[in-house]
Write a protein that holds these residues in place. Structure first.
Motif, PDB file in Angstrom:
ATOM      1  N   PHE A 118      27.031   2.995  69.177  1.00 22.12           N
ATOM      2  CA  PHE A 118      28.069   3.413  68.891  1.00 22.12           C
ATOM      3  C   PHE A 118      29.613   4.033  68.842  1.00 22.12           C
ATOM      4  O   PHE A 118      30.488   3.946  68.012  1.00 22.12           O
ATOM      5  N   ALA A 119      29.576   3.549  70.245  1.00 24.64           N
ATOM      6  CA  ALA A 119      31.856   3.374  70.713  1.00 24.64           C
ATOM      7  C   ALA A 119      32.213   1.851  69.933  1.00 24.64           C
ATOM      8  O   ALA A 119      33.422   2.019  69.632  1.00 24.64           O
ATOM      9  N   ALA A 120      31.597   1.031  70.001  1.00 24.94           N
ATOM     10  CA  ALA A 120      31.687  -0.207  69.586  1.00 24.94           C
ATOM     11  C   ALA A 120      32.125   0.466  67.661  1.00 24.94           C
ATOM     12  O   ALA A 120      33.512  -0.305  67.521  1.00 24.94           O
ATOM     13  N   PHE A 121      31.726   1.165  67.449  1.00 27.89           N
ATOM     14  CA  PHE A 121      31.438   1.155  65.395  1.00 27.89           C
ATOM     15  C   PHE A 121      32.043   2.455  65.737  1.00 27.89           C
ATOM     16  O   PHE A 121      33.036   2.532  64.433  1.00 27.89           O
ATOM     17  N   LEU A 125      28.367   9.976  69.634  1.00 31.97           N
ATOM     18  CA  LEU A 125      26.646   9.248  68.786  1.00 31.97           C
ATOM     19  C   LEU A 125      26.248  11.453  68.402  1.00 31.97           C
ATOM     20  O   LEU A 125      25.039  11.191  67.969  1.00 31.97           O
ATOM     21  N   ASP A 126      26.808  12.635  68.654  1.00 31.98           N
ATOM     22  CA  ASP A 126      26.693  13.931  67.967  1.00 31.98           C
ATOM     23  C   ASP A 126      26.424  13.800  66.794  1.00 31.98           C
ATOM     24  O   ASP A 126      25.782  14.187  66.079  1.00 31.98           O
ATOM     25  N   GLU A 127      27.253  12.665  66.009  1.00 38.89           N
ATOM     26  CA  GLU A 127      26.677  12.369  64.500  1.00 38.89           C
ATOM     27  C   GLU A 127      25.597  11.604  63.915  1.00 38.89           C
ATOM     28  O   GLU A 127      25.511  11.217  62.757  1.00 38.89           O
ATOM     29  N   SER A 128      25.166  11.187  65.125  1.00 34.66           N
ATOM     30  CA  SER A 128      23.990  10.001  64.719  1.00 34.66           C
ATOM     31  C   SER A 128      22.834  10.550  63.324  1.00 34.66           C
ATOM     32  O   SER A 128      22.403   9.729  62.669  1.00 34.66           O
ATOM     33  N   ARG A 129      22.419  11.908  63.551  1.00 36.74           N
ATOM     34  CA  ARG A 129      21.436  12.363  62.478  1.00 36.74           C
ATOM     35  C   ARG A 129      22.038  12.191  61.706  1.00 36.74           C
ATOM     36  O   ARG A 129      21.055  12.096  60.141  1.00 36.74           O
ATOM     37  N   ALA A 266      23.597   3.398  79.752  1.00 37.70           N
ATOM     38  CA  ALA A 266      24.875   4.351  80.143  1.00 37.70           C
ATOM     39  C   ALA A 266      24.523   5.649  79.804  1.00 37.70           C
ATOM     40  O   ALA A 266      25.306   6.305  79.763  1.00 37.70           O
ATOM     41  N   TRP A 267      23.293   5.647  79.380  1.00 34.84           N
ATOM     42  CA  TRP A 267      22.331   7.416  79.710  1.00 34.84           C
ATOM     43  C   TRP A 267      22.468   8.012  80.832  1.00 34.84           C
ATOM     44  O   TRP A 267      21.994   9.075  80.491  1.00 34.84           O
ATOM     45  N   SER A 272      23.979  12.950  74.629  1.00 29.11           N
ATOM     46  CA  SER A 272      23.825  13.794  73.871  1.00 29.11           C
ATOM     47  C   SER A 272      23.313  14.716  73.409  1.00 29.11           C
ATOM     48  O   SER A 272      21.673  14.727  73.056  1.00 29.11           O
ATOM     49  N   ASP A 273      23.606  15.976  72.824  1.00 34.23           N
ATOM     50  CA  ASP A 273      22.113  16.996  72.723  1.00 34.23           C
ATOM     51  C   ASP A 273      21.177  16.607  71.945  1.00 34.23           C
ATOM     52  O   ASP A 273      19.951  17.320  71.532  1.00 34.23           O
ATOM     53  N   GLN A 274      21.732  15.305  70.847  1.00 32.90           N
ATOM     54  CA  GLN A 274      21.142  15.182  69.846  1.00 32.90           C
ATOM     55  C   GLN A 274      19.834  13.784  70.477  1.00 32.90           C
ATOM     56  O   GLN A 274      18.578  13.397  69.437  1.00 32.90           O
TER      57      GLN A 274
END
Length: 359
Positions: A118-121, A125-129, A266-267, A272-274
Motif C-alpha cells: 500500500f505504501a509503495a502505491f 490502508l484505511d481506504e482498501s475496502r 510490518a503489522w 488499521s481498523d479495516q
C-alpha cells in the motif's frame, strides 16, 4: 467437486532457490501437464517486493502465456488488486486476457493486506475496502456498458466504451478473494459474486461460518441457488510413500511460514481498523510452520499417499459441500518440477476419479 492448481511463489532467488526465469518456466510446463491431465483451472496471486508471492506482480502476464500453451484449463487471478490499478487499465487487461484465452478467464479480486505494498502505491490502508468495492464495480460496468461515465470517490472518467469487451458475456465470472473475513463473505454473497477462500489459513469452524454467511447472504439477496462457485485452496503433497510426502510438505510449509512472517512483520507497528487482528499474523505464520502434522490432521494441508488424501477430501466434502472447487497449491518454487508433476499425476489418476466432477 473439481480440482485446479494454484501457483504461489515463496522464493526470491537466494542461493539454491528458483530464479524468476526458472519459476515461470517450471510453471508453464506444470500448467501444460495439468491441462493434459484434465485439471480444470490454474490460479495465480498478485504480490510485490517480498519472497512471499513477489514473483507475481502481474498475474495476467503469466496467465496469458498459460492460455497460449493450453486449450481446456481455465485461468484465474487469485487475486488481482483493484486498489493498485486504475479500473480502466485493469478491466482492459482482463478483457484482453479473456479473449486471448478464448473465454477461459475467472477473475478473482482481492483487497491486499501487506502494508509495504500500500505504501509503495501511495494508497492508505484505511481506504482498501472502499477502493476494492469501487474498483470491482467499475470493472464490471466497463465490461458491460457503453459510454460509461464514472464519478467514483477515487476515480472519475468517461464517457468511455471499453474495447475489447470480454469474450464471456456478459463478463467473466467474478470472485471475491478472502481469508475468511465475514463481512467480505457476506458482501460477496449479497452482490452475487463467487468466492475464493484460502481454507488452509483458518479452522474448520471458521471456514464453515464464512461459507454459511456467504450462502445465506446470496439466498437472502435473491440469487439463484446452485449458481455460486466456491474455490477453496489447500497446499497439497502426494506421494506413494507417506514419509516422502510429509518430508516435502514440511519443508515447503516451513519455508512458506518463514517468508510470510517476514512479509507481514510490518503489522507489528502498523494499525488499521479495516484489518483487525493482523498484528498477530507473523506469530500465526510461525506457529503454522511448526505444526505440520497437526494441520494435516485438521485437513488444512493435504498430504500423504493417494489413499490418505482421498480420505481428507472426503471429509472436506462433508464439511463444506461436495459442490466446491479445490485449488491445490503445488508450485511454491521450493520443489523440483519432477516432484510436482509426479504428485499431479498421482492425484489425477488415483484421487480425482473418486469424486463427482473429478477434475
Amino acid at each position: 467437486m473439481k480440482f485446479g492448481i494454484v501457483f504461489f511463489p515463496t522464493v526470491g532467488g537466494a542461493d539454491g532457490e528458483a530464479t524468476p526465469t526458472q519459476y515461470y518456466d517450471d510453471g508453464l510446463h506444470i500448467a501444460e501437464l495439468a491441462d493434459e491431465l484434465g485439471y480444470f483451472q490454474v490460479k495465480l496471486v498478485e504480490h510485490y517486493f517480498f519472497d512471499y508471492g513477489g514473483y507475481s506482480p502481474d498475474p495476467t502476464t503469466f496467465l496469458a502465456a498459460v492460455a497460449a500453451r493450453t486449450s481446456r484449463l481455465r485461468i484465474a487471478t487469485g487475486a488481482v488488486i483493484p486498489a493498485f490499478t486504475h479500473a480502466v487499465k485493469l478491466s482492459g487487461q482482463l478483457a484482453m486476457l479473456d479473449n486471448i484465452s478464448g473465454g477461459r478467464l475467472d477473475v478473482g479480486f482481492g483487497r491486499a493486506f501487506l502494508p509495504e505494498e500500500f505504501a509503495a502505491f501511495g494508497i492508505p490502508l484505511d481506504e482498501s475496502r472502499a477502493r476494492f468495492e469501487e474498483g470491482v464495480e467499475a470493472c464490471v460496468r466497463l465490461w458491460t456498458e457503453d459510454n460509461l461515465k464514472w464519478n467514483g470517490t477515487f476515480h472519475q472518467f468517461g464517457p468511455v466504451t471499453m474495447l475489447p469487451k470480454p469474450a464471456q458475456q456478459p463478463h467473466p465470472p467474478v470472485f471475491v478473494a478472502s481469508t475468511g473475513n465475514l463481512d467480505s463473505c457476506r458482501t460477496a454473497g449479497e452482490q452475487g459474486r463467487h468466492l475464493q477462500l484460502i481454507a488452509s489459513a483458518a479452522t474448520r469452524e471458521k471456514v464453515q461460518e464464512a461459507l454459511s454467511i456467504y450462502r445465506r447472504a446470496r439466498a437472502d439477496a435473491g440469487h439463484a441457488s446452485g449458481t455460486e462457485r466456491i474455490d477453496l485452496t489447500f497446499p497439497c503433497f502426494v506421494d506413494e510413500d507417506r514419509a516422502a510426502a510429509y518430508l516435502q510438505g514440511e519443508y515447503v510449509e516451513r519455508k512458506m511460514s518463514e517468508k510470510m512472517a517476514s512479509a507481514v512483520s510490518a503489522w507489528t507497528t502498523v494499525k488499521s481498523d479495516q484489518y483487525p487482528g493482523y498484528d498477530q499474523m507473523a506469530a500465526a505464520a510461525v506457529r503454522n510452520g511448526a505444526a505440520f502434522d497437526e494441520r494435516v490432521t485438521e485437513n488444512q494441508v493435504l498430504a500423504g499417499t493417494p489413499d490418505d488424501v482421498r480420505g481428507q477430501l472426503g471429509e472436506i466434502a462433508e464439511w463444506y459441500g461436495d459442490d466446491i472447487a479445490v485449488g491445490l497449491s503445488v508450485h511454491s518454487g521450493h520443489l523440483p518440477r519432477a516432484d510436482v508433476e509426479r504428485g499431479l499425476r498421482l492425484f489425477a489418476e488415483r484421487i480425482a476419479p473418486a469424486f463427482a466432477g473429478g477434475r
